[in-house]
Design a protein around this motif. Structure first.
Motif, PDB file in Angstrom:
ATOM      1  N   LEU A  80     -51.470 -17.226  65.389  1.00 56.11           N
ATOM      2  CA  LEU A  80     -50.239 -17.977  65.155  1.00 56.11           C
ATOM      3  C   LEU A  80     -49.584 -17.463  63.873  1.00 56.11           C
ATOM      4  N   THR A  81     -48.323 -17.030  63.986  1.00 56.05           N
ATOM      5  CA  THR A  81     -47.654 -16.359  62.881  1.00 56.05           C
ATOM      6  C   THR A  81     -46.318 -17.022  62.560  1.00 56.05           C
ATOM      7  N   TYR A 105     -45.498 -19.918  61.514  1.00 61.00           N
ATOM      8  CA  TYR A 105     -45.334 -21.263  62.087  1.00 61.00           C
ATOM      9  C   TYR A 105     -45.331 -22.290  60.964  1.00 61.00           C
ATOM     10  N   PHE A 164     -47.219 -24.447  72.396  1.00 53.18           N
ATOM     11  CA  PHE A 164     -45.857 -23.961  72.579  1.00 53.18           C
ATOM     12  C   PHE A 164     -45.500 -24.200  74.046  1.00 53.18           C
ATOM     13  N   ASP A 181     -38.992 -22.515  65.858  1.00 54.21           N
ATOM     14  CA  ASP A 181     -40.156 -22.544  66.754  1.00 54.21           C
ATOM     15  C   ASP A 181     -40.178 -21.308  67.652  1.00 54.21           C
ATOM     16  N   GLY A 192     -42.971 -18.396  67.920  1.00 60.96           N
ATOM     17  CA  GLY A 192     -43.586 -18.006  69.185  1.00 60.96           C
ATOM     18  C   GLY A 192     -43.483 -16.522  69.435  1.00 60.96           C
ATOM     19  N   SER A 220     -45.717 -14.629  67.236  1.00 58.32           N
ATOM     20  CA  SER A 220     -47.109 -14.823  67.656  1.00 58.32           C
ATOM     21  C   SER A 220     -47.407 -14.161  68.998  1.00 58.32           C
ATOM     22  N   ILE A 247     -46.146 -14.651  72.000  1.00 55.82           N
ATOM     23  CA  ILE A 247     -46.268 -15.531  73.153  1.00 55.82           C
ATOM     24  C   ILE A 247     -45.580 -14.886  74.357  1.00 55.82           C
ATOM     25  N   THR A 301     -48.763 -22.127  75.795  1.00 53.58           N
ATOM     26  CA  THR A 301     -49.647 -21.316  74.956  1.00 53.58           C
ATOM     27  C   THR A 301     -50.260 -22.243  73.923  1.00 53.58           C
ATOM     28  N   PHE A 337     -52.886 -22.865  70.680  1.00 56.90           N
ATOM     29  CA  PHE A 337     -53.608 -22.308  69.533  1.00 56.90           C
ATOM     30  C   PHE A 337     -54.534 -23.369  68.954  1.00 56.90           C
ATOM     31  N   GLY A 367     -54.991 -21.677  64.644  1.00 58.92           N
ATOM     32  CA  GLY A 367     -54.265 -20.428  64.516  1.00 58.92           C
ATOM     33  C   GLY A 367     -54.657 -19.331  65.473  1.00 58.92           C
ATOM     34  N   LYS A 425     -55.161 -18.077  69.484  1.00 58.26           N
ATOM     35  CA  LYS A 425     -54.764 -18.416  70.844  1.00 58.26           C
ATOM     36  C   LYS A 425     -55.991 -18.666  71.719  1.00 58.26           C
TER      37      LYS A 425
END
Length: 273
Positions: A91-92, A94, A114, A233, A237, A240, A242, A247, A249, A252, A254
């Motif tokens: 997760l990046t 976020y 997500f 958001d 996504g 990250s 997606i 999806t 997490f 952090g 997935k």
């Protein structure tokens, strides 16, 4: 009584002819050529068998060499392929500070979804997996759960996301009844169609969130007041990586194939750290 006398030898017969002593009959002389033929035949059979064995051994060696070559080549490329397929998705970018949240936001285990409100799989996940997680982890404050918008299926997916964000900004408690009502009224035959209208959403909010300030909500929805929050958001996504919804997490990382069992396993692993 007369005795039997041995008859005199007939004339013309040699006197010193060999006598039959009554023992085993003298063996007839073997045909040397036949005996040699038998031994020769046996040798040929043995040589033939040895030839077959030798060929089989050579064939086995060749097969083994081919297998070793194939496995060696596979071993040379496997680390790269494996690294690509097993690379964890993190997760990046976020921002968890302003998201609809269930459970204890300060817990050590944080679950993030997500989702797209028009996604049939998101509907199934929200109605089957999330309630189980809520009973086991959220209501007991062992974990927190947040929802992040990732509208991508159709243009009206963004309109639904704006509705949820507008209610959340008005009162965080208004968000979850809306979340459930949207999924409950989802039309899976119109996933790719752009059919959701502002009036549809306003009517849905009047029914599912009767305490909401409808006038303010209608204004915020029309003016897209919280578009920047939805966009944030979506950017998270995309950052990250997606590729679809839902999806999920956990802390952090997935969760591949986010079934209840897989999410629970991820939560338990996070708790054990």
């Amino acid at each position: 009584m007369s005795k039997n006398k041995k008859p005199a030898p007939k004339k013309g017969k040699p006197q010193n002819a060999a006598k039959n002593t009554g023992g085993a009959p003298r063996p007839k002389p073997q045909n040397q050529n036949a005996s040699a033929s038998q031994w020769t035949s046996g040798s040929k059979r043995k040589k033939s068998n040895l030839g077959v064995i030798a060929l089989g051994f050579v064939g086995l060696v060749v097969v083994l060499m081919v297998l070793i070559y194939v496995l060696t080549k596979a071993g040379e490329t496997q680390p790269t392929d494996s690294a690509q397929t097993t690379e964890s998705v993190v997760l990046t970018n976020y921002d968890a500070s302003n998201q609809p949240t269930l459970g204890n936001p300060d817990s050590n285990v944080k679950i993030v979804e997500f989702g797209d409100y028009k996604c049939p799989d998101c509907k199934i996940w929200s109605e089957t997996v999330l309630p189980e997680l809520q009973t086991k982890y959220l209501d007991t404050n062992e974990a927190s759960f947040q929802f992040a918008d990732y509208p991508f299926l159709a243009a009206d997916s963004t309109l639904l996301a704006l509705g949820g964000q507008s209610l959340y900004e008005q009162n965080p408690d208004y968000f979850w009844p809306y979340y459930k009502a949207v999924y409950a009224n989802q039309d899976t035959t119109k996933v790719k169609e752009n059919w959701i209208t502002e009036d549809y959403i306003v009517d849905l909010v009047k029914e599912s969130v009767p305490d909401a300030d409808i006038e303010k909500f209608t204004k915020d929805l029309k003016n897209k007041t919280y578009q920047a929050d939805v966009d944030a958001d979506v950017k998270a996504g995309n950052d990250s990586k997606i590729t679809g919804t839902p999806t999920i997490f956990v802390n952090g990382e997935k969760v591949d194939n986010p079934t209840l069992a897989n999410v629970e396993a991820a939560v338990e692993a996070a708790k054990a750290k």
